[in-house]
Enzyme design. Structure first.
Site, PDB file in Angstrom:
ATOM      1  N   GLU A   1      -7.782  12.102  13.050  1.00  0.00           N
ATOM      2  CA  GLU A   1      -6.941  10.936  13.342  1.00  0.00           C
ATOM      3  C   GLU A   1      -5.969  11.207  14.479  1.00  0.00           C
ATOM      4  O   GLU A   1      -5.071  12.046  14.362  1.00  0.00           O
ATOM      5  CB  GLU A   1      -6.183  10.493  12.097  1.00  0.00           C
TER       6      GLU A   1
ATOM      7  N   LYS B   1       0.858  -1.180   0.000  1.00  0.00           N
ATOM      8  CA  LYS B   1       0.000   0.000   0.000  1.00  0.00           C
ATOM      9  C   LYS B   1       0.890   1.224   0.000  1.00  0.00           C
ATOM     10  O   LYS B   1       1.975   1.222   0.604  1.00  0.00           O
ATOM     11  CB  LYS B   1      -0.900   0.021   1.250  1.00  0.00           C
TER      12      LYS B   1
END
Length: 421
Positions: free
Chosen positions: A224, A179
């Site tokens: 986050e 990723k």
């Protein structure tokens, strides 16, 4: 090479109880910093001490400076809540090679609110406080935020984005990485300097579940949490996997269910959870990782989210954890080093402090640091110039058009705060 640190002043911090402010951001003076979520948090202004660092050791160097600075500090705290006492605010660049580096700032004054309790801290560099701070005197003659000027947004280079995503997917399928997170920057130019105080009330109101922040020209509302350390308990909120909201409640519920069952998004999320869990496990006696992510609903998008908690088994400071957690798979990729190299070759920009750590640390090493997402950077040399950022996690199943749409959704908070859309 031995780190050469500046001479250490002897700091003294005095915290008293005050009436909890109804709206912290309404009181922030010009040039002030902020860290607010759901009405709780802190604003700060003035500067007693500052440490700037660059390179791969920027977080370690700042942590060393803070440890030395707090070693002989005199702290008198009548309130004893999270954020009271001696505190520094900071932000760090995403990349080691960035010209932006990192900064820790010790303010002169901090005004905070925690669960209905207010506090005021004054910090001096003379080693003593002979009086309790006074809020009216500390605020002085605060000028209101300058009206937001008219801004003009630059066009995004969609062709370059499509090429970068296609190249990333090809290299993922070739086994180079699992990723990679690609980001894009969108510039905007104003007629007059942009005052971050004109942006934060909107962000705090519309994204109250996020952490609204301003540190040294970096302003945003991030969802986050990289790491919070509070008396031995560490918490991290991992977000990866995103879908745009439509504004229709029924349709959004269906899209949330689709996100929760999307193999592409769950794969992306699993990489991010694993990277954070591995770091925390090396510092904690126990780590709790839920079996399934939940869907976090924000006004513009929905994310797959996992809250990871642990109990520290030694006296690790929040900056020590931040240094090891950054960059996580949520903002870089997996494996980290290979993904970082791929970002360097494909992105074509210096992220600056976008997707880097931003937050605060107290004298005991506790604190709260998020990832600088949903953010914009106001140019220090020319505050008429603003750069907004958005990033997307790319995996083997990614498509350029859907990733572009996701990045557009992630730009909405700052675009709307700047009244660009």
């Amino acid at each position: 090479m031995t780190l050469q640190l500046p001479a250490m002043p002897t700091l003294a911090a005095r915290t008293i109880a005050v009436d909890a402010p109804e709206d912290l951001l309404a009181l922030i003076p010009d040039g002030g910093m902020a860290w607010v979520r759901r009405g709780d948090g802190m604003i700060a202004w003035g500067e007693v001490a500052r440490f700037d660092s660059r390179g791969s050791s920027r977080i370690d160097d700042a942590a060393t400076w803070w440890r030395r600075l707090t070693r002989h500090a005199v702290v008198r705290d009548d309130v004893h809540v999270r954020g009271s006492g001696l505190v520094a605010f900071g932000s760090f660049s995403f990349a080691d090679a960035s010209v932006h580096g990192g900064t820790l700032i010790v303010p002169r004054f901090i005004l905070g609110a925690r669960e209905g309790r207010g506090f005021l801290t004054e910090i001096s560099d003379d080693g003593a406080h002979g009086h309790a701070p006074d809020l009216a005197s500390a605020l002085g003659t605060t000028t209101p935020a300058a009206p937001l000027p008219r801004l003009t947004e630059e066009d995004g280079d969609r062709d370059a984005w499509n090429a970068a995503v296609e190249s990333a997917v090809a290299r993922i399928r070739a086994g180079e990485v699992d990723k990679v997170v690609l980001a894009r920057a969108v510039g905007a130019h104003a007629d007059s300097p942009v005052d971050p105080r004109s942006l934060m009330p909107y962000l705090a109101r519309e994204y109250d579940g996020c952490w609204t922040f301003h540190v040294d020209g970096l302003v945003g509302a991030t969802p986050e949490l990289l790491a919070r350390v509070d008396h031995g308990l560490v918490t991290s909120r991992v977000l990866a996997g995103t879908i745009r909201r439509t504004g229709d409640e029924t349709a959004d519920l269906a899209r949330a269910a689709s996100l929760a069952h999307s193999s592409k998004d769950r794969e992306e999320h699993a990489f991010a959870v694993r990277s954070v869990t591995q770091v925390l496990a090396s510092h904690c006696a126990s780590v709790n990782v839920p079996d399934e992510p939940f869907v976090l609903h924000l006004p513009n998008v929905m994310h797959l989210a996992t809250d990871i908690t642990g109990s520290l088994d030694h006296a690790a400071t929040v900056l020590e954890l931040v240094r090891e957690l950054h960059p996580s798979a949520a903002v870089c990729g997996t494996p980290t080093l290979a993904a970082a190299r791929l970002i360097d070759s494909l992105e074509g920009l210096d992220r600056g402090r976008y997707a880097g750590p931003v937050g605060w640390i107290d004298g005991a090493g506790d604190g709260e640091w998020c990832i600088g997402l949903r953010s914009a950077e106001i140019d220090a040399d020319d505050p008429r110039q603003v750069r907004m950022f958005a990033g997307c996690g790319i995996v083997a199943a990614s498509e350029p058009a859907s990733e572009w749409a996701e990045s557009e959704a992630k730009l909405e908070p700052m675009r709307h705060a700047l009244r660009l859309g």
